[in-house]
Design a protein around this motif. Structure first.
Motif, PDB file in Angstrom:
ATOM      1  N   UNK A 118     116.887  12.073  43.377  1.00 51.77           N
ATOM      2  CA  UNK A 118     115.325  12.386  42.619  1.00 51.77           C
ATOM      3  C   UNK A 118     116.746  13.650  41.910  1.00 51.77           C
ATOM      4  N   UNK A 119     115.799  14.456  40.599  1.00 54.10           N
ATOM      5  CA  UNK A 119     116.448  15.479  40.248  1.00 54.10           C
ATOM      6  C   UNK A 119     115.397  16.277  40.363  1.00 54.10           C
ATOM      7  N   UNK A 120     115.731  17.597  41.125  1.00 57.50           N
ATOM      8  CA  UNK A 120     115.104  18.700  41.542  1.00 57.50           C
ATOM      9  C   UNK A 120     114.278  19.605  40.376  1.00 57.50           C
ATOM     10  N   UNK A 121     115.415  20.155  38.901  1.00 60.59           N
ATOM     11  CA  UNK A 121     114.679  20.319  38.249  1.00 60.59           C
ATOM     12  C   UNK A 121     114.128  20.242  37.203  1.00 60.59           C
ATOM     13  N   UNK A 122     114.460  18.693  37.400  1.00 60.61           N
ATOM     14  CA  UNK A 122     112.498  17.668  36.955  1.00 60.61           C
ATOM     15  C   UNK A 122     111.274  18.031  36.571  1.00 60.61           C
ATOM     16  N   UNK A 123     111.069  18.749  37.643  1.00 66.56           N
ATOM     17  CA  UNK A 123     109.256  19.403  37.935  1.00 66.56           C
ATOM     18  C   UNK A 123     109.510  20.843  37.331  1.00 66.56           C
ATOM     19  N   UNK A 124     109.539  21.334  36.289  1.00 67.30           N
ATOM     20  CA  UNK A 124     108.820  22.556  36.076  1.00 67.30           C
ATOM     21  C   UNK A 124     108.892  23.224  36.672  1.00 67.30           C
ATOM     22  N   UNK A 125     109.530  24.481  37.516  1.00 73.20           N
ATOM     23  CA  UNK A 125     108.634  25.510  38.058  1.00 73.20           C
ATOM     24  C   UNK A 125     109.142  25.115  39.516  1.00 73.20           C
ATOM     25  N   UNK A 126     109.604  24.138  39.433  1.00 74.77           N
ATOM     26  CA  UNK A 126     110.236  23.539  41.427  1.00 74.77           C
ATOM     27  C   UNK A 126     111.063  24.058  41.902  1.00 74.77           C
ATOM     28  N   UNK A 127     111.590  25.238  41.555  1.00 70.97           N
ATOM     29  CA  UNK A 127     112.153  26.308  42.059  1.00 70.97           C
ATOM     30  C   UNK A 127     111.413  27.741  42.301  1.00 70.97           C
ATOM     31  N   UNK A 128     111.354  27.778  41.622  1.00 68.46           N
ATOM     32  CA  UNK A 128     109.626  29.186  41.998  1.00 68.46           C
ATOM     33  C   UNK A 128     109.483  29.048  42.472  1.00 68.46           C
ATOM     34  N   UNK A 129     108.086  28.028  42.124  1.00 66.85           N
ATOM     35  CA  UNK A 129     107.178  27.074  43.462  1.00 66.85           C
ATOM     36  C   UNK A 129     108.039  27.079  45.286  1.00 66.85           C
ATOM     37  N   UNK A 130     109.336  26.997  45.037  1.00 67.16           N
ATOM     38  CA  UNK A 130     110.301  26.307  46.236  1.00 67.16           C
ATOM     39  C   UNK A 130     110.761  27.872  46.977  1.00 67.16           C
ATOM     40  N   UNK A 131     110.668  29.218  45.691  1.00 68.54           N
ATOM     41  CA  UNK A 131     110.947  30.365  46.454  1.00 68.54           C
ATOM     42  C   UNK A 131     109.976  30.790  46.802  1.00 68.54           C
ATOM     43  N   UNK A 132     108.647  30.754  46.086  1.00 73.96           N
ATOM     44  CA  UNK A 132     107.582  31.494  47.249  1.00 73.96           C
ATOM     45  C   UNK A 132     107.353  30.443  48.303  1.00 73.96           C
ATOM     46  N   UNK A 133     107.373  29.841  47.736  1.00 75.30           N
ATOM     47  CA  UNK A 133     107.094  28.962  49.830  1.00 75.30           C
ATOM     48  C   UNK A 133     108.078  29.456  51.051  1.00 75.30           C
ATOM     49  N   UNK A 134     109.295  29.497  50.832  1.00 77.02           N
ATOM     50  CA  UNK A 134     110.442  29.713  51.436  1.00 77.02           C
ATOM     51  C   UNK A 134     109.626  30.849  52.058  1.00 77.02           C
ATOM     52  N   UNK A 135     109.597  32.593  51.019  1.00 78.26           N
ATOM     53  CA  UNK A 135     109.075  32.948  51.665  1.00 78.26           C
ATOM     54  C   UNK A 135     107.584  32.992  51.890  1.00 78.26           C
ATOM     55  N   UNK A 136     106.943  32.309  51.961  1.00 74.85           N
ATOM     56  CA  UNK A 136     105.785  32.004  52.742  1.00 74.85           C
ATOM     57  C   UNK A 136     105.727  32.264  54.318  1.00 74.85           C
ATOM     58  N   UNK A 137     106.855  30.763  54.022  1.00 75.79           N
ATOM     59  CA  UNK A 137     106.549  30.304  55.346  1.00 75.79           C
ATOM     60  C   UNK A 137     107.935  31.322  56.611  1.00 75.79           C
ATOM     61  N   UNK A 138     108.383  31.889  55.924  1.00 73.25           N
ATOM     62  CA  UNK A 138     109.414  32.627  56.371  1.00 73.25           C
ATOM     63  C   UNK A 138     108.627  33.878  57.879  1.00 73.25           C
TER      64      UNK A 138
END
Length: 159
Positions: A30-50
């Protein structure tokens, strides 16, 4: 590599965790960057879970001069109690990935072993699950993972 040590990841490691996740996703087709905003969503998810150290942990391994090149993450999920899991808490091991140039040196193993110690010592999870690739399966089997007793199925919901 001798004496590989994994350390608990912090907020400053989120960009590398995302890069390693994107690499893992690419290697799974799969292409991680094929979904717009996925990197930002992942960053928010990691920060929230940490922010929940008993429900989430990420461990990383570094190579001097190269930085973080390997990682593994774990979450604790709350399920209904059962005879096999009286607490209902189940661990999920995911995002085990090492940069290609550093594979075969024990980095992923160090991250996974640190994560398993976290599950044992700092959570109430009594079961840890993962989805393995063919390349990763020997590592997990060597650490005691076995196929589940239950047939695991999934359904992708269209939105």
């Amino acid at each position: 590599m001798n004496d590989v040590v994994a350390r608990r990841a912090g907020l400053a490691d989120i960009p590398r965790l995302i890069e390693l996740r994107a690499l893992m996703v690419a290697e799974m087709g799969d292409d991680f960057d094929s979904v717009p905003g996925l990197r930002e969503a992942a960053a928010a998810w990691f920060a929230r879970r940490m922010a929940d150290p008993r429900g989430f942990a990420a461990f990383v391994a570094e190579v001097p001069g190269e930085g973080v090149v390997s990682c593994a993450i774990g979450t604790v999920e709350d399920h209904a109690p059962s005879p096999r899991s009286p607490s209902g808490l189940r661990g999920e091991l995911a995002n085990v990935c090492t940069e290609r140039a550093f594979r075969g040196r024990g980095l992923a193993r160090a991250c996974v072993e640190a994560l398993l110690a976290w599950f044992r010592d700092e959570t109430d999870a009594t079961l840890v699950r993962l989805a393995a690739t063919e390349d990763g399966a020997p590592l997990y089997r060597s650490l005691g993972f076995v196929p589940p007793r239950d047939l695991i199925l999934q359904l992708r919901l269209a939105r």
